[in-house]
Design a protein around this motif. Structure first.
Motif, PDB file in Angstrom:
ATOM      1  N   ARG A 175       0.788 -44.245 -38.878  1.00 40.71           N
ATOM      2  CA  ARG A 175      -0.122 -43.472 -39.728  1.00 40.71           C
ATOM      3  C   ARG A 175      -1.577 -43.790 -39.393  1.00 40.71           C
ATOM      4  NH1 ARG A 175      -0.021 -43.017 -46.358  1.00 40.71           N
ATOM      5  NH2 ARG A 175      -1.957 -41.815 -46.529  1.00 40.71           N
ATOM      6  N   MET A 176      -1.851 -45.044 -39.154  1.00 42.28           N
ATOM      7  CA  MET A 176      -3.211 -45.437 -38.806  1.00 42.28           C
ATOM      8  C   MET A 176      -3.603 -44.851 -37.448  1.00 42.28           C
ATOM      9  SD  MET A 176      -4.674 -49.298 -38.677  1.00 42.28           S
ATOM     10  CE  MET A 176      -6.254 -49.659 -37.938  1.00 42.28           C
ATOM     11  N   GLY A 177      -2.653 -44.817 -36.514  1.00 40.21           N
ATOM     12  CA  GLY A 177      -2.921 -44.215 -35.216  1.00 40.21           C
ATOM     13  C   GLY A 177      -3.305 -42.753 -35.346  1.00 40.21           C
ATOM     14  N   GLU A 178      -2.589 -42.021 -36.196  1.00 37.99           N
ATOM     15  CA  GLU A 178      -2.948 -40.621 -36.431  1.00 37.99           C
ATOM     16  C   GLU A 178      -4.315 -40.507 -37.080  1.00 37.99           C
ATOM     17  OE1 GLU A 178      -1.397 -38.047 -35.359  1.00 37.99           O
ATOM     18  OE2 GLU A 178       0.306 -39.169 -34.558  1.00 37.99           O
ATOM     19  N   GLY A 179      -4.641 -41.467 -37.946  1.00 36.52           N
ATOM     20  CA  GLY A 179      -5.958 -41.466 -38.578  1.00 36.52           C
ATOM     21  C   GLY A 179      -7.070 -41.700 -37.571  1.00 36.52           C
ATOM     22  N   VAL A 180      -6.837 -42.597 -36.614  1.00 35.26           N
ATOM     23  CA  VAL A 180      -7.831 -42.844 -35.568  1.00 35.26           C
ATOM     24  C   VAL A 180      -8.038 -41.597 -34.722  1.00 35.26           C
ATOM     25  CG1 VAL A 180      -8.247 -44.114 -33.425  1.00 35.26           C
ATOM     26  CG2 VAL A 180      -7.473 -45.335 -35.457  1.00 35.26           C
ATOM     27  N   VAL A 181      -6.944 -40.908 -34.376  1.00 35.49           N
ATOM     28  CA  VAL A 181      -7.056 -39.671 -33.605  1.00 35.49           C
ATOM     29  C   VAL A 181      -7.848 -38.631 -34.397  1.00 35.49           C
ATOM     30  CG1 VAL A 181      -5.774 -37.741 -32.614  1.00 35.49           C
ATOM     31  CG2 VAL A 181      -4.949 -40.075 -32.284  1.00 35.49           C
ATOM     32  N   LEU A 182      -7.538 -38.503 -35.699  1.00 31.92           N
ATOM     33  CA  LEU A 182      -8.240 -37.517 -36.528  1.00 31.92           C
ATOM     34  C   LEU A 182      -9.727 -37.820 -36.618  1.00 31.92           C
ATOM     35  CD1 LEU A 182      -8.345 -35.139 -38.500  1.00 31.92           C
ATOM     36  CD2 LEU A 182      -7.701 -36.727 -40.334  1.00 31.92           C
ATOM     37  N   SER A 183     -10.073 -39.072 -36.895  1.00 27.42           N
ATOM     38  CA  SER A 183     -11.491 -39.412 -37.047  1.00 27.42           C
ATOM     39  C   SER A 183     -12.249 -39.237 -35.735  1.00 27.42           C
ATOM     40  CB  SER A 183     -11.635 -40.849 -37.558  1.00 27.42           C
ATOM     41  OG  SER A 183     -11.064 -41.775 -36.652  1.00 27.42           O
ATOM     42  N   SER A 184     -11.602 -39.587 -34.626  1.00 24.66           N
ATOM     43  CA  SER A 184     -12.271 -39.411 -33.335  1.00 24.66           C
ATOM     44  C   SER A 184     -12.462 -37.933 -33.025  1.00 24.66           C
ATOM     45  CB  SER A 184     -11.476 -40.094 -32.218  1.00 24.66           C
ATOM     46  OG  SER A 184     -10.202 -39.500 -32.053  1.00 24.66           O
ATOM     47  N   ARG A 185     -11.473 -37.111 -33.370  1.00 23.79           N
ATOM     48  CA  ARG A 185     -11.604 -35.675 -33.139  1.00 23.79           C
ATOM     49  C   ARG A 185     -12.690 -35.069 -34.020  1.00 23.79           C
ATOM     50  NH1 ARG A 185      -5.140 -34.116 -32.587  1.00 23.79           N
ATOM     51  NH2 ARG A 185      -4.994 -34.584 -30.353  1.00 23.79           N
ATOM     52  N   ARG A 186     -12.728 -35.483 -35.269  1.00 19.61           N
ATOM     53  CA  ARG A 186     -13.758 -34.942 -36.158  1.00 19.61           C
ATOM     54  C   ARG A 186     -15.148 -35.323 -35.666  1.00 19.61           C
ATOM     55  NH1 ARG A 186     -12.080 -36.049 -42.360  1.00 19.61           N
ATOM     56  NH2 ARG A 186     -13.971 -34.806 -42.620  1.00 19.61           N
ATOM     57  N   ARG A 187     -15.308 -36.574 -35.240  1.00 23.18           N
ATOM     58  CA  ARG A 187     -16.615 -37.008 -34.746  1.00 23.18           C
ATOM     59  C   ARG A 187     -16.983 -36.240 -33.465  1.00 23.18           C
ATOM     60  NH1 ARG A 187     -15.491 -41.930 -34.605  1.00 23.18           N
ATOM     61  NH2 ARG A 187     -16.544 -42.627 -36.499  1.00 23.18           N
ATOM     62  N   LEU A 188     -16.007 -36.072 -32.580  1.00 22.54           N
ATOM     63  CA  LEU A 188     -16.265 -35.386 -31.317  1.00 22.54           C
ATOM     64  C   LEU A 188     -16.560 -33.904 -31.540  1.00 22.54           C
ATOM     65  CD1 LEU A 188     -16.386 -35.534 -28.260  1.00 22.54           C
ATOM     66  CD2 LEU A 188     -13.903 -35.253 -28.190  1.00 22.54           C
ATOM     67  N   ILE A 189     -15.793 -33.261 -32.415  1.00 20.28           N
ATOM     68  CA  ILE A 189     -16.009 -31.835 -32.693  1.00 20.28           C
ATOM     69  C   ILE A 189     -17.384 -31.618 -33.325  1.00 20.28           C
ATOM     70  CG2 ILE A 189     -15.249 -29.908 -34.148  1.00 20.28           C
ATOM     71  CD1 ILE A 189     -12.366 -30.980 -33.750  1.00 20.28           C
ATOM     72  N   ALA A 190     -17.724 -32.471 -34.292  1.00 19.06           N
ATOM     73  CA  ALA A 190     -19.019 -32.324 -34.957  1.00 19.06           C
ATOM     74  C   ALA A 190     -20.170 -32.476 -33.969  1.00 19.06           C
ATOM     75  CB  ALA A 190     -19.147 -33.355 -36.080  1.00 19.06           C
ATOM     76  N   ARG A 191     -20.060 -33.454 -33.076  1.00 18.13           N
ATOM     77  CA  ARG A 191     -21.118 -33.637 -32.087  1.00 18.13           C
ATOM     78  C   ARG A 191     -21.119 -32.505 -31.069  1.00 18.13           C
ATOM     79  NH1 ARG A 191     -25.896 -35.867 -31.666  1.00 18.13           N
ATOM     80  NH2 ARG A 191     -25.017 -37.444 -33.042  1.00 18.13           N
ATOM     81  N   MET A 192     -19.938 -32.108 -30.615  1.00 16.62           N
ATOM     82  CA  MET A 192     -19.840 -31.096 -29.563  1.00 16.62           C
ATOM     83  C   MET A 192     -20.456 -29.773 -30.011  1.00 16.62           C
ATOM     84  SD  MET A 192     -16.385 -30.004 -27.513  1.00 16.62           S
ATOM     85  CE  MET A 192     -16.114 -31.697 -26.987  1.00 16.62           C
ATOM     86  N   LEU A 193     -20.169 -29.360 -31.241  1.00 22.13           N
ATOM     87  CA  LEU A 193     -20.671 -28.076 -31.710  1.00 22.13           C
ATOM     88  C   LEU A 193     -22.145 -28.126 -32.113  1.00 22.13           C
ATOM     89  CD1 LEU A 193     -17.617 -26.685 -33.709  1.00 22.13           C
ATOM     90  CD2 LEU A 193     -18.341 -26.207 -31.368  1.00 22.13           C
ATOM     91  N   HIS A 194     -22.751 -29.320 -32.081  1.00 16.57           N
ATOM     92  CA  HIS A 194     -24.190 -29.443 -32.308  1.00 16.57           C
ATOM     93  C   HIS A 194     -24.953 -29.744 -31.026  1.00 16.57           C
ATOM     94  CE1 HIS A 194     -23.327 -29.861 -36.708  1.00 16.57           C
ATOM     95  NE2 HIS A 194     -24.508 -29.282 -36.790  1.00 16.57           N
ATOM     96  N   LEU A 195     -24.271 -29.739 -29.885  1.00 20.02           N
ATOM     97  CA  LEU A 195     -24.957 -30.027 -28.632  1.00 20.02           C
ATOM     98  C   LEU A 195     -25.942 -28.911 -28.293  1.00 20.02           C
ATOM     99  CD1 LEU A 195     -22.073 -31.357 -26.337  1.00 20.02           C
ATOM    100  CD2 LEU A 195     -23.882 -32.685 -27.449  1.00 20.02           C
ATOM    101  N   PRO A 196     -26.981 -29.245 -27.553  1.00 17.09           N
ATOM    102  CA  PRO A 196     -27.889 -28.197 -27.082  1.00 17.09           C
ATOM    103  C   PRO A 196     -27.140 -27.186 -26.214  1.00 17.09           C
ATOM    104  CG  PRO A 196     -28.846 -30.386 -26.761  1.00 17.09           C
ATOM    105  CD  PRO A 196     -27.424 -30.601 -27.158  1.00 17.09           C
ATOM    106  N   ILE A 197     -27.607 -25.963 -26.213  1.00 20.84           N
ATOM    107  CA  ILE A 197     -26.985 -24.913 -25.411  1.00 20.84           C
ATOM    108  C   ILE A 197     -26.956 -25.309 -23.936  1.00 20.84           C
ATOM    109  CG2 ILE A 197     -27.217 -22.515 -24.657  1.00 20.84           C
ATOM    110  CD1 ILE A 197     -26.207 -22.807 -27.496  1.00 20.84           C
ATOM    111  N   ALA A 198     -27.930 -26.084 -23.490  1.00 18.61           N
ATOM    112  CA  ALA A 198     -27.967 -26.506 -22.086  1.00 18.61           C
ATOM    113  C   ALA A 198     -26.701 -27.250 -21.689  1.00 18.61           C
ATOM    114  CB  ALA A 198     -29.196 -27.391 -21.843  1.00 18.61           C
TER     115      ALA A 198
END
Length: 619
Positions: A99-122
């Protein structure tokens, strides 16, 4: 490099193309986000270790009782109870770790998605979509292995290892010394392999990203590929990437395969040494049979967490390879991170003035970043990517000056590569100017937040995307509070009312992936409807009528005329009929403004415009 040096180079040697490497310290925050389950798992590991360590002691007592012909009594029940408790603790700990492993995957994905969709267009212009998708899907999944394949279990097992080590030292220091020598040799070997696993894993994940990008390209262009008879060639291209990913995966398997037998050999060698030397020491009376049996049981208990540690080293190094790719994106600046520095370098912003032009370009020059320019030059026919021979790489605009009056319609015309789409992108602050300024109501847009700028502007791209989902989903993208009546009204205003009648689901009718269930003209009109529904005071239309036939173009022009009554419009024109009614026309060539005025004025004064108008090639 000589051929001999090439042959001597290890396939696992690191090179600059392997990408960034993460450290174990960068992994810890992902684990510490789940302190509760992590603490519980560690506590259970300690209790489980204690229950396991007690078993050899009870077995030793059982043997001694049997030798003395004493009744076993409570010893048997105690041993059974310890076995059951150990099993229960192990099962629940396994659940917590999964369960903790799935939580780590979820938190890493949320952090990555949030950053990715805020990246500069460049960043999106310079990177491949498939590779970014791979980081969210494939790379984050490998973080689960850190927990589910031994790291926390290895930490808990260290208690068992230490307890078994102390017990073996008490039972027979000589046997422990021989055992420790064998184990130390195996630890040295595994440590030497750990770095290779990390390098090989990073290369594997990079190849998986390449494969995802190639597949995304093929699927996204499948109709063009089929129509061009290029299906087999594309299959070969994607399969080549798949083979590359397979080869890198095999390299990881080769190194990991060396780790597994090391643990097995260490256990077998230790067991044989203990049996041989221990049997001799029993024969000469140095230790008892009960002590030898207990020592062997403790040996197994010490070897098991050692195997877990070896597995944890392999899993952790694979995860760190993937984490390096994740952190490469997470560590990038978001689109708004540089706003404070930009605003500080801009002169006093001033106050918006009702008499100021809606938009004013003042000495604007712009060059794309090198990585983006290289990616753009690979795209044929994109308006904002062409670079003339006298420009530095990526340079698109040079000293551009013009005003867009409030409530007026301004058309941008010029040959392909003149910089028209780039101008709209700069107004939207997808990029910031290299020099000069763009003013919105007299205020430098770099002193305004991007959200503030974009809330005042509607933008319809040249190839305006239609999102997978329903018609309503697309309309509400910029206007989440619009009513169904508003949606229906705006669809009729752009001549899309018949689309509602084609499907009984009405506004809930699906449009398909990339709007494939709509025609090209319908997709473009839906994008325009989406912008009109948001009712911005400024509307940017990039080739808004390029996909329409004559009848629908006329209806679209009527709709645009209706919304233009109280809006400022900037239109990149494809057809002469769209241009002639504009209040002002700006003619661009090779990134420079070479003329402004009305249609009649420019036909007389600007040869390039006259030639474009003559052939209706206003693109």
């Amino acid at each position: 490099m000589s051929s001999s040096s090439s042959r001597s180079r290890s396939p696992f040697a690191r090179n600059p193309d392997d990408g960034p490497r993460a450290t174990f310290g960068q992994l810890l925050p992902y684990l510490f986000e789940h302190k509760g389950p992590l603490t519980a798992a560690l506590v259970l590991g300690v209790f489980g270790a204690a229950a396991s360590l007690a078993q050899p002691l009870l077995v030793s007592q059982v043997i001694q009782f049997v030798e003395r012909s004493q009744p076993l009594g409570w010893l048997v029940w105690a041993l059974v109870a310890l076995v059951i408790v150990s099993a229960l603790i192990s099962g629940y700990q396994h659940y917590l770790l999964q369960r903790m492993g799935e939580g780590v995957v979820l938190s890493s994905r949320r952090r990555l998605i949030a950053r990715m969709l805020h990246l500069p267009i460049a960043q999106f212009d310079a990177r491949r979509t498939g590779d970014l998708v791979s980081r969210v899907g494939s790379d984050t999944t490998l973080l689960r292995a850190v927990l589910t394949q031994g790291l926390v279990e290895a930490i808990g097992g260290s208690v068992t290892f230490l307890g078994a080590l102390i017990a073996m030292l008490i039972i027979d220091p000589v046997l422990l010394g021989l055992t420790a020598a064998v184990i130390a040799a195996s630890i040295v070997v595994v440590g030497a392999l750990a770095g290779r696993i990390r390098v090989a894993s990073a290369r594997t994940q990079k190849k998986v990203g390449d494969l995802t990008a190639a597949l995304e390209r093929a699927i996204g262009s499948v109709r063009t590929i089929r129509a061009s008879g290029a299906t087999d060639r594309e299959i070969e291209t994607v399969q080549t990437e798949a083979v590359g990913a397979w080869r890198m995966g095999v390299n990881v398997a080769k190194v990991s395969a060396l780790v597994v037998p090391v643990a097995g050999v260490a256990m077998q060698a230790s067991f044989l040494v203990v049996l041989g030397v221990g049997g001799f020491r029993v024969a000469n009376g140095s230790i008892t049979i009960a002590s030898l049996v207990a020592f062997i049981l403790f040996l197994f208990m010490m070897i098991m967490p050692l195997g877990q540690a070896f597995g944890a080293i392999s899993a952790t190094n694979q995860a760190l390879g993937a984490l390096g790719r994740i952190h490469e994106i997470v560590s990038l600046d978001a689109e708004t991170d540089s706003d404070a520095d930009i605003a500080a370098s801009v002169p006093e912003p001033g106050v918006a003035s009702p008499s100021a032009p809606a938009i004013a370009f003042q000495g604007v020059s712009f060059s794309y970043p090198d990585a983006v320019a290289r990616a753009h030059r690979e795209s044929d026919g994109a308006d904002h990517t062409d670079v003339t021979p006298d420009q530095s790489p990526g340079a698109v605009l040079r000293d551009v000056n013009f005003d867009v009056e409030r409530g007026k319609r301004t058309a941008l015309v010029g040959p392909s590569g003149a910089g028209k789409s780039t101008i709209l992108g700069l107004i939207e602050r997808f990029y910031d100017t290299t020099s000069g300024s763009i003013r919105l109501g007299g205020v430098d847009i770099r002193t305004l937040s991007r959200d503030d700028v974009r809330s005042r502007i509607g933008y319809v791209e040249q190839d305006a995307p239609v999102l997978a989902g329903s018609i309503r989903d697309n309309l509400l993208l910029a206007s989440p509070d619009a009513t169904d009546a508003d949606c229906v009204e705006v669809l009729h205003s752009v001549n899309l009312g018949d689309v509602l009648g084609r499907n009984p689901q009405g506004l809930d009718a699906p449009v398909g992936e990339d709007g494939i269930m709509l025609s090209g003209g319908e997709r473009q009109r839906l994008a325009i409807a989406r912008s009109i529904l948001a009712a911005p005071p400024i509307l940017l239309l990039d080739e808004s009528t390029s996909s329409l036939d004559g009848v629908n173009e006329q209806k679209m022009r009527t709709a645009i005329d209706a919304v233009a009554a109280d809006r400022t419009l900037i239109v990149i024109a494809h057809r002469l009929s769209t241009v002639v009614d504009s209040d002002r026309i700006v003619v661009l060539d090779q990134g420079r403004v070479i003329g402004t005025g009305t249609h009649s004025e420019l036909v007389q004064e600007v040869p390039l415009y006259r030639d474009l108008a003559k052939h209706q090639l206003l693109v």
